[in-house]
Design an enzyme around this catalytic site. Sequence first.
Site, mmCIF file in Angstrom:
data_model
loop_
_atom_site.group_PDB
_atom_site.id
_atom_site.type_symbol
_atom_site.label_atom_id
_atom_site.label_comp_id
_atom_site.label_asym_id
_atom_site.label_seq_id
_atom_site.Cartn_x
_atom_site.Cartn_y
_atom_site.Cartn_z
ATOM 1 N N ALA A 124 9.234 -0.496 5.049
ATOM 2 C CA ALA A 124 9.495 -0.100 3.834
ATOM 3 C C ALA A 124 8.519 0.896 3.511
ATOM 4 C CB ALA A 124 9.199 -0.446 2.400
ATOM 5 N N GLY A 125 7.399 1.413 5.041
ATOM 6 C CA GLY A 125 5.785 2.099 4.482
ATOM 7 C C GLY A 125 5.293 1.951 3.381
ATOM 8 N N GLY A 144 3.685 -1.660 4.148
ATOM 9 C CA GLY A 144 2.841 -2.262 4.692
ATOM 10 C C GLY A 144 2.811 -3.836 4.297
ATOM 11 N N GLY A 190 4.627 -6.772 6.121
ATOM 12 C CA GLY A 190 3.621 -7.725 7.235
ATOM 13 C C GLY A 190 2.706 -7.142 7.425
ATOM 14 N N ASP A 211 -2.080 -1.570 11.381
ATOM 15 C CA ASP A 211 -1.985 -0.665 9.268
ATOM 16 C C ASP A 211 -2.727 -2.527 9.269
ATOM 17 O OD1 ASP A 211 -1.353 0.874 9.145
ATOM 18 O OD2 ASP A 211 0.601 0.455 8.312
ATOM 19 N N SER A 243 -0.289 -6.432 6.218
ATOM 20 C CA SER A 243 -0.661 -6.996 4.565
ATOM 21 C C SER A 243 -0.365 -8.748 4.795
ATOM 22 C CB SER A 243 -0.193 -6.703 3.508
ATOM 23 O OG SER A 243 -1.415 -7.084 2.377
ATOM 24 N N PRO A 298 9.471 -4.556 -0.024
ATOM 25 C CA PRO A 298 10.843 -4.382 1.072
ATOM 26 C C PRO A 298 10.250 -4.952 2.445
ATOM 27 C CG PRO A 298 10.280 -2.821 -1.289
ATOM 28 C CD PRO A 298 9.385 -4.069 -1.328
ATOM 29 N N LYS A 345 0.952 -1.768 -0.490
ATOM 30 C CA LYS A 345 0.212 0.102 0.336
ATOM 31 C C LYS A 345 0.854 1.348 -0.053
ATOM 32 C CE LYS A 345 0.910 1.095 4.042
ATOM 33 N NZ LYS A 345 1.910 2.483 4.312
#
Length: 313
Positions: free
Chosen positions: A98-99, A101, A103, A136, A105, A95, A10
């Site tokens: 990385a910002g 999401g 993990g 998240d 997701s 990645p 995301k």
Amino acid sequence: MRLVTLAPAKVNLVLRVGPVRADGYHDLRTLMVPLDLGDRVDVRVSARPGPVRCTVPGRPELDGPENLAARAAEAFRRRFGVDRAVSIRIEKRTPVTAGLGGGSSDAAAVLRCLARALRVRDGAALAALALEIGSDVPFFLGPGPAWAAGRGERLSRAEVPPLDLVLVYPADPSLAIRAGDAYRWLDEARASGSQAPRRLGRPGRWRPTLLGNDLQAPCVARKPALQALLGLLVGAGATAAIMSGSGPTVFGIFPGRGAARGAALAIQGRAKGGAAGVQVLLARTVRRHPRVSPWRSPRSASSRSTRRSSRPT
């Protein structure tokens, strides 16, 4: 039963951060959209009791019970009184840290697979469980692009047209950013008066003028190389470029797929010429999260394709 799904990455098109709360979290107002880029998550649920196992081929440091996907499976089993063995295999494409999401997701993908395999239809219980796993995770259980408020648990559907993006992830460990650090840096900047608090506002119709991330300025102040990456995107033709989430990935919005592809190639060329240690990814926003599907072997998939192609037209 064996199920597979895509765990999409995301980006945050909007991230507004309120003051820190009594519980240590911040109130947020963020617009998140899933991408056509993500991890492939394969979940097997045995008919027999057993442990949860999680493997990530090529990334042994992500194997085991500390992976958020494995923790999601354990939490699901506790919540719904399940003792069946669960095997999780993740083909990692997003990645890490990385910002984007990744993990969260993966964890949501596991919850969706287990809910289908075990016929759990209590959406409210799943959403509450998702929030316990991570802020998240509820978004990735939702229908698609959404405004999130609170810690991320209050979701409202958002209409976002398809956007063509180029993502630049700096793999240099010195540019890694922990989410907790990003929020702390923002709190410090506001306490010093160098960054004024913003009003969170209300969810509204997406428009490009809303694009923004309150965490970007304090992160760039500590990691100036991120500004250079943002400049690469704008220089390659992005109509706008910002950091996603708590970083360090930055992304640019381009006027079409062709422009995005050309920009990605140009940035990759620059990386080879000196801006080493970056991963350049081409992506497009999507309007719904992927479905969970039964696993099929490559052989059966190819035989179905052969049967279809042999039919008269």
